[in-house]
Design a protein around this motif. Structure first.
Motif, PDB file in Angstrom:
ATOM      1  N   GLU A   1      25.813 -56.257  -9.616  1.00  0.00           N
ATOM      2  CA  GLU A   1      24.387 -56.363  -9.983  1.00  0.00           C
ATOM      3  C   GLU A   1      23.468 -55.986  -8.814  1.00  0.00           C
ATOM      4  N   GLN A   2      24.029 -55.818  -7.628  1.00  0.00           N
ATOM      5  CA  GLN A   2      23.204 -55.418  -6.472  1.00  0.00           C
ATOM      6  C   GLN A   2      23.228 -53.915  -6.210  1.00  0.00           C
ATOM      7  N   VAL A   3      24.065 -53.207  -6.943  1.00  0.00           N
ATOM      8  CA  VAL A   3      24.306 -51.806  -6.574  1.00  0.00           C
ATOM      9  C   VAL A   3      23.074 -50.921  -6.776  1.00  0.00           C
ATOM     10  N   GLU A   4      22.331 -51.177  -7.853  1.00  0.00           N
ATOM     11  CA  GLU A   4      21.157 -50.338  -8.079  1.00  0.00           C
ATOM     12  C   GLU A   4      20.147 -50.515  -6.935  1.00  0.00           C
ATOM     13  N   GLY A   5      19.957 -51.742  -6.516  1.00  0.00           N
ATOM     14  CA  GLY A   5      19.050 -51.997  -5.387  1.00  0.00           C
ATOM     15  C   GLY A   5      19.552 -51.332  -4.114  1.00  0.00           C
ATOM     16  N   LEU A   6      20.861 -51.385  -3.923  1.00  0.00           N
ATOM     17  CA  LEU A   6      21.453 -50.757  -2.740  1.00  0.00           C
ATOM     18  C   LEU A   6      21.259 -49.245  -2.789  1.00  0.00           C
ATOM     19  N   LEU A   7      21.442 -48.654  -3.964  1.00  0.00           N
ATOM     20  CA  LEU A   7      21.239 -47.202  -4.087  1.00  0.00           C
ATOM     21  C   LEU A   7      19.788 -46.844  -3.763  1.00  0.00           C
ATOM     22  N   GLU A   8      18.861 -47.636  -4.277  1.00  0.00           N
ATOM     23  CA  GLU A   8      17.450 -47.359  -3.978  1.00  0.00           C
ATOM     24  C   GLU A   8      17.187 -47.454  -2.477  1.00  0.00           C
ATOM     25  N   ALA A   9      17.788 -48.441  -1.840  1.00  0.00           N
ATOM     26  CA  ALA A   9      17.621 -48.590  -0.389  1.00  0.00           C
ATOM     27  C   ALA A   9      18.187 -47.369   0.340  1.00  0.00           C
ATOM     28  N   VAL A  10      19.370 -46.926  -0.074  1.00  0.00           N
ATOM     29  CA  VAL A  10      19.996 -45.760   0.566  1.00  0.00           C
ATOM     30  C   VAL A  10      19.128 -44.521   0.365  1.00  0.00           C
ATOM     31  N   GLN A  11      18.576 -44.367  -0.837  1.00  0.00           N
ATOM     32  CA  GLN A  11      17.721 -43.213  -1.119  1.00  0.00           C
ATOM     33  C   GLN A  11      16.483 -43.209  -0.224  1.00  0.00           C
ATOM     34  N   GLY A  12      16.081 -44.398   0.217  1.00  0.00           N
ATOM     35  CA  GLY A  12      14.906 -44.513   1.064  1.00  0.00           C
ATOM     36  C   GLY A  12      15.185 -44.306   2.547  1.00  0.00           C
ATOM     37  N   VAL A  13      16.443 -44.090   2.893  1.00  0.00           N
ATOM     38  CA  VAL A  13      16.821 -43.916   4.298  1.00  0.00           C
ATOM     39  C   VAL A  13      17.086 -42.437   4.549  1.00  0.00           C
ATOM     40  N   SER A  14      16.404 -41.841   5.533  1.00  0.00           N
ATOM     41  CA  SER A  14      16.718 -40.431   5.792  1.00  0.00           C
ATOM     42  C   SER A  14      17.971 -40.371   6.652  1.00  0.00           C
ATOM     43  N   GLY A  15      18.656 -39.240   6.578  1.00  0.00           N
ATOM     44  CA  GLY A  15      19.920 -39.117   7.301  1.00  0.00           C
ATOM     45  C   GLY A  15      21.120 -39.506   6.461  1.00  0.00           C
TER      46      GLY A  15
ATOM     47  N   ASP B   1      33.209 -37.288   7.979  1.00  0.00           N
ATOM     48  CA  ASP B   1      32.464 -36.428   7.066  1.00  0.00           C
ATOM     49  C   ASP B   1      31.904 -37.229   5.906  1.00  0.00           C
ATOM     50  N   MET B   2      32.524 -38.372   5.640  1.00  0.00           N
ATOM     51  CA  MET B   2      32.023 -39.260   4.600  1.00  0.00           C
ATOM     52  C   MET B   2      32.331 -40.700   4.983  1.00  0.00           C
ATOM     53  N   ILE B   3      31.356 -41.576   4.756  1.00  0.00           N
ATOM     54  CA  ILE B   3      31.577 -43.011   4.967  1.00  0.00           C
ATOM     55  C   ILE B   3      31.564 -43.664   3.584  1.00  0.00           C
ATOM     56  N   GLN B   4      32.727 -44.197   3.195  1.00  0.00           N
ATOM     57  CA  GLN B   4      32.890 -44.685   1.812  1.00  0.00           C
ATOM     58  C   GLN B   4      32.538 -46.154   1.639  1.00  0.00           C
ATOM     59  N   THR B   5      32.117 -46.806   2.714  1.00  0.00           N
ATOM     60  CA  THR B   5      32.058 -48.268   2.672  1.00  0.00           C
ATOM     61  C   THR B   5      30.673 -48.850   2.960  1.00  0.00           C
ATOM     62  N   VAL B   6      29.632 -48.184   2.485  1.00  0.00           N
ATOM     63  CA  VAL B   6      28.278 -48.734   2.661  1.00  0.00           C
ATOM     64  C   VAL B   6      28.064 -49.835   1.633  1.00  0.00           C
ATOM     65  N   ASP B   7      27.792 -51.046   2.110  1.00  0.00           N
ATOM     66  CA  ASP B   7      27.644 -52.148   1.154  1.00  0.00           C
ATOM     67  C   ASP B   7      26.410 -53.008   1.384  1.00  0.00           C
ATOM     68  N   SER B   8      25.525 -52.566   2.293  1.00  0.00           N
ATOM     69  CA  SER B   8      24.274 -53.318   2.474  1.00  0.00           C
ATOM     70  C   SER B   8      23.184 -52.371   2.963  1.00  0.00           C
ATOM     71  N   PRO B   9      21.926 -52.690   2.630  1.00  0.00           N
ATOM     72  CA  PRO B   9      20.817 -51.869   3.127  1.00  0.00           C
ATOM     73  C   PRO B   9      20.790 -51.828   4.651  1.00  0.00           C
ATOM     74  N   ARG B  10      21.144 -52.932   5.290  1.00  0.00           N
ATOM     75  CA  ARG B  10      21.150 -52.964   6.759  1.00  0.00           C
ATOM     76  C   ARG B  10      22.115 -51.955   7.350  1.00  0.00           C
ATOM     77  N   LEU B  11      23.310 -51.929   6.792  1.00  0.00           N
ATOM     78  CA  LEU B  11      24.305 -50.963   7.274  1.00  0.00           C
ATOM     79  C   LEU B  11      23.837 -49.539   6.982  1.00  0.00           C
ATOM     80  N   ALA B  12      23.258 -49.339   5.806  1.00  0.00           N
ATOM     81  CA  ALA B  12      22.753 -48.008   5.452  1.00  0.00           C
ATOM     82  C   ALA B  12      21.724 -47.542   6.478  1.00  0.00           C
ATOM     83  N   LYS B  13      20.812 -48.439   6.835  1.00  0.00           N
ATOM     84  CA  LYS B  13      19.775 -48.083   7.817  1.00  0.00           C
ATOM     85  C   LYS B  13      20.392 -47.744   9.166  1.00  0.00           C
TER      86      LYS B  13
END
Ligand SMILES: *Cc1c(COP(=O)(O)O)cnc(C)c1O
Length: 234
Positions: free
Chosen positions: A145-159, A100-112
């Motif tokens: 220092e990478q988290v904001e970029g990662l959040l933006e990447a996640v926001q850009g991924v649907s699903g 129901d939740m994945i707590q361990t997203v740490d890269s845009p690649r994994l997010a995609k």
């Protein structure tokens, strides 16, 4: 089943943990109800997990996709399942059907990878961004220092739906040593909300030996394994 496992008093442990959560919250004038307990059950048999659910556990944390798949089938419906261990991209498809939740997203690649599989499964996956707040090389997680970029990447991924941050404090017999890391995670969440407008609903931090310190620093999801189920085998 080992003899040791039978003698663990899960309901009793759970009651004691809940009391400690309440006391830690009260010390910093937080309502205890705002803190959600995730019972982390890696290497714990499904029967014991069921016992915890019967004693009132609503959220279960697992580290491994295969193990969680087998257990989820055996444990009564109703609990929410969280992935708290590192996810390999090739397991993303299976993970989105179990958790129901994945707590361990740490890269845009994994997010995609997760987003793509979640969409294919017709769902939106709630995720937390894992941050390596201690800087230890052995730890997964995005650098602060990478988290904001990662959040933006996640926001850009649907699903996907980003719902907060997760960290693992450094292991030290003195839990106070992890306090700066917990404080950093809370600060990062506030900064991200200010800068992006995305609500950081969950701060997942604190384990059996350091959850009280994490709660003082703002945790509202604590991940507790041995404190509930006793020592893990091996
Ligand atoms: C195993 C684990 C926990 C629970 O640890 P305990 O020390 O047994 O409470 C919490 N979070 C993560 C990410 C874990 O891997």
């Amino acid at each position: 089943m080992s003899k040791g496992a039978r003698t663990v008093d899960i309901a009793g442990n759970l009651a004691r943990v809940r009391e400690r959560i309440a006391r830690a919250a009260q010390r910093v004038a937080r309502p205890p109800q705002e803190i959600r307990l995730v019972a982390v059950s890696k290497l714990v048999e499904a029967e014991r997990v069921q016992e915890a659910v019967a004693a009132g556990v609503s959220d279960i944390g697992e580290n491994y996709v295969q193990e969680a798949a087998a257990k989820r089938a055996e444990v009564r419906e109703g609990a929410r399942w969280h992935l708290v261990g590192h996810l390999q991209q090739n397991k993303a498809g299976k993970a989105v059907t179990i958790f129901d939740m994945i707590q361990t997203v740490d890269s845009p690649r994994l997010a995609k990878a997760i987003g793509k599989r979640a969409e294919a499964a017709g769902r939106t996956m709630a995720v937390l961004l894992q941050v390596n707040t201690s800087g230890e090389e052995s730890k997964f997680g995005a650098a602060p220092e990478q988290v904001e970029g990662l959040l933006e990447a996640v926001q850009g991924v649907s699903g996907l739906r980003a719902e907060g941050l997760m960290t693992i404090g450094r292991w030290d017999p003195d839990p106070e040593r992890a306090r700066p890391e917990f404080r950093l995670l809370a600060e990062l969440a506030r900064r991200l909300e200010d800068r992006t407008g995305v609500e950081m609903r969950w701060l997942s931090m604190g384990m059996s030996h350091d959850f009280e310190v994490a709660i003082q620093e703002g945790a509202n999801l604590v991940r507790i394994g041995t404190g509930i189920f006793g020592p893990r085998p091996g």
